[in-house]
Scaffold this motif. Structure first.
Motif, PDB file in Angstrom:
ATOM      1  N   GLY A   1       6.786   7.146   5.319  1.00 58.95           N
ATOM      2  CA  GLY A   1       6.695   7.502   3.899  1.00 58.95           C
ATOM      3  C   GLY A   1       5.326   7.316   3.269  1.00 58.95           C
ATOM      4  O   GLY A   1       5.200   7.362   2.041  1.00 58.95           O
ATOM      5  N   TYR A   2       4.295   7.113   4.080  1.00 57.28           N
ATOM      6  CA  TYR A   2       2.952   6.884   3.524  1.00 57.28           C
ATOM      7  C   TYR A   2       2.186   8.189   3.348  1.00 57.28           C
ATOM      8  O   TYR A   2       2.367   9.137   4.116  1.00 57.28           O
ATOM      9  N   LYS A   3       1.315   8.197   2.358  1.00 58.66           N
ATOM     10  CA  LYS A   3       0.349   9.281   2.240  1.00 58.66           C
ATOM     11  C   LYS A   3      -0.827   8.933   3.146  1.00 58.66           C
ATOM     12  O   LYS A   3      -1.216   7.765   3.250  1.00 58.66           O
ATOM     13  N   VAL A   4      -1.384   9.971   3.787  1.00 58.16           N
ATOM     14  CA  VAL A   4      -2.406   9.747   4.816  1.00 58.16           C
ATOM     15  C   VAL A   4      -3.684  10.495   4.441  1.00 58.16           C
ATOM     16  O   VAL A   4      -3.680  11.721   4.319  1.00 58.16           O
TER      17      VAL A   4
ATOM     18  N   ALA B   1       0.831  -1.212   0.000  1.00 60.63           N
ATOM     19  CA  ALA B   1       0.000   0.000   0.000  1.00 60.63           C
ATOM     20  C   ALA B   1       0.863   1.258   0.000  1.00 60.63           C
ATOM     21  O   ALA B   1       1.925   1.302   0.624  1.00 60.63           O
ATOM     22  N   GLU B   2       0.363   2.255  -0.695  1.00 60.02           N
ATOM     23  CA  GLU B   2       1.028   3.548  -0.772  1.00 60.02           C
ATOM     24  C   GLU B   2       0.340   4.555   0.168  1.00 60.02           C
ATOM     25  O   GLU B   2       0.925   5.543   0.569  1.00 60.02           O
ATOM     26  N   PHE B   3      -0.924   4.274   0.460  1.00 57.10           N
ATOM     27  CA  PHE B   3      -1.741   5.181   1.279  1.00 57.10           C
ATOM     28  C   PHE B   3      -2.249   4.442   2.513  1.00 57.10           C
ATOM     29  O   PHE B   3      -2.611   3.259   2.428  1.00 57.10           O
ATOM     30  N   ILE B   4      -2.342   5.185   3.623  1.00 58.18           N
ATOM     31  CA  ILE B   4      -3.070   4.680   4.785  1.00 58.18           C
ATOM     32  C   ILE B   4      -4.283   5.580   4.992  1.00 58.18           C
ATOM     33  O   ILE B   4      -4.170   6.812   4.926  1.00 58.18           O
ATOM     34  N   HIS B   5      -5.447   4.954   5.206  1.00 56.57           N
ATOM     35  CA  HIS B   5      -6.696   5.686   5.389  1.00 56.57           C
ATOM     36  C   HIS B   5      -7.263   5.376   6.767  1.00 56.57           C
ATOM     37  O   HIS B   5      -8.087   4.469   6.924  1.00 56.57           O
TER      38      HIS B   5
END
Ligand code: G3P
Ligand code: MG
Length: 248
Positions: free
Chosen positions: A206-209, A184-188
């Protein structure tokens, strides 16, 4: 760059997860929306949050038990207001057409697939096929609360950008193992109870949130100040136009 995702479309102005709710994003200059998808037992992929018809249509019972043809007579708008009588549960194909037509980007969230492994496999391959039709300028993110579905989808479509969804009570020490396993590139994460320390930890890895669901402007500003990249909101129309931008 910060991104607003119109949660289930402009869901405070039109019935959620309908073509009208997504089209309203254009009028309000919101370039990203979130939607939920699931599958019928004839293999049709549809846009719906719930696994039953009870809350958002004029029918009741299981969504999965429907066939494509039934969608033409189910009203998915009158529960919201008379203005939307005749609104339908959209198919994924109709959604892709709309995204191409208006150059709208989407976070497509995979729902339960009736907890059925065959149905889940059909949904993932159908989703892959549908995304083939998306114009190259249109962006998408695939998310789910179920990391197994995301990991399977990455095998089918390695180029897909995917996001792991977490509820407050499922955000445990193993979050990073799950993210890595999925690719995964994003954490939601869920908004409720989310702390600055958690946001900083996600960003340090380094994740997009992107946080769901945030309707209060003060909280949105706090999250953006903490470094959050985007929020899912039911009320995108209340935010300044400058916030409703295309983001990565
Ligand atoms: O994708 C964010 C959010 O939609 C997750 O929760 O229940 O609204 O689909 P839910
Ligand atoms: Mg959702």
């Amino acid at each position: 760059m910060k991104t607003l995702y119109a949660h289930r479309g402009m869901s405070s102005l039109a019935p959620e997860n309908t073509l009208s709710a997504f089209k309203l994003c254009v009028d309000h200059q919101v370039h990203w929306f979130e939607c939920d998808i699931d599958i019928l037992h004839d293999g049709t992929i549809v846009v719906s949050h719930d696994s039953t018809l009870d809350r958002c249509t004029d029918r009741s019972g299981s969504l999965f038990e429907l066939k494509r043809q039934a969608l033409d007579s189910i009203d998915a708008g009158s529960w919201f207001s008379d203005e939307f009588i005749g609104e339908r549960i959209p198919t994924l194909d109709q959604l892709i057409d709309l995204m191409n037509q208006y150059r709208l980007n989407a976070n497509i969230e995979i729902k339960s697939c009736d907890s059925n492994a065959d149905a889940a496999r059909d949904l993932l391959s159908g989703l892959d096929k549908a995304l083939e039709r998306l114009d190259s300028q249109v962006e998408y993110i695939i998310s789910s609360f179920n990391p197994m579905l995301l990991a399977e989808f990455k095998k089918i479509r390695p180029q897909a950008r995917v996001a792991c969804l977490f509820e407050t009570h499922t955000l445990n020490d193993d979050w990073h193992v799950i993210m890595q396993w999925v690719g995964a590139e994003f954490i939601h994460p869920q908004n409720q109870g989310l702390t600055r320390e958690q946001v900083q930890m996600f960003k340090a890895h380094g994740y997009k949130v992107n946080v769901w669901t945030v309707n209060a402007k003060d909280r949105a500003n706090q999250l953006f100040n903490w470094g959050v990249d985007g929020i899912f909101t039911d009320v995108a129309q209340r935010f300044p136009k400058g916030r409703r931008m295309v983001g990565k």
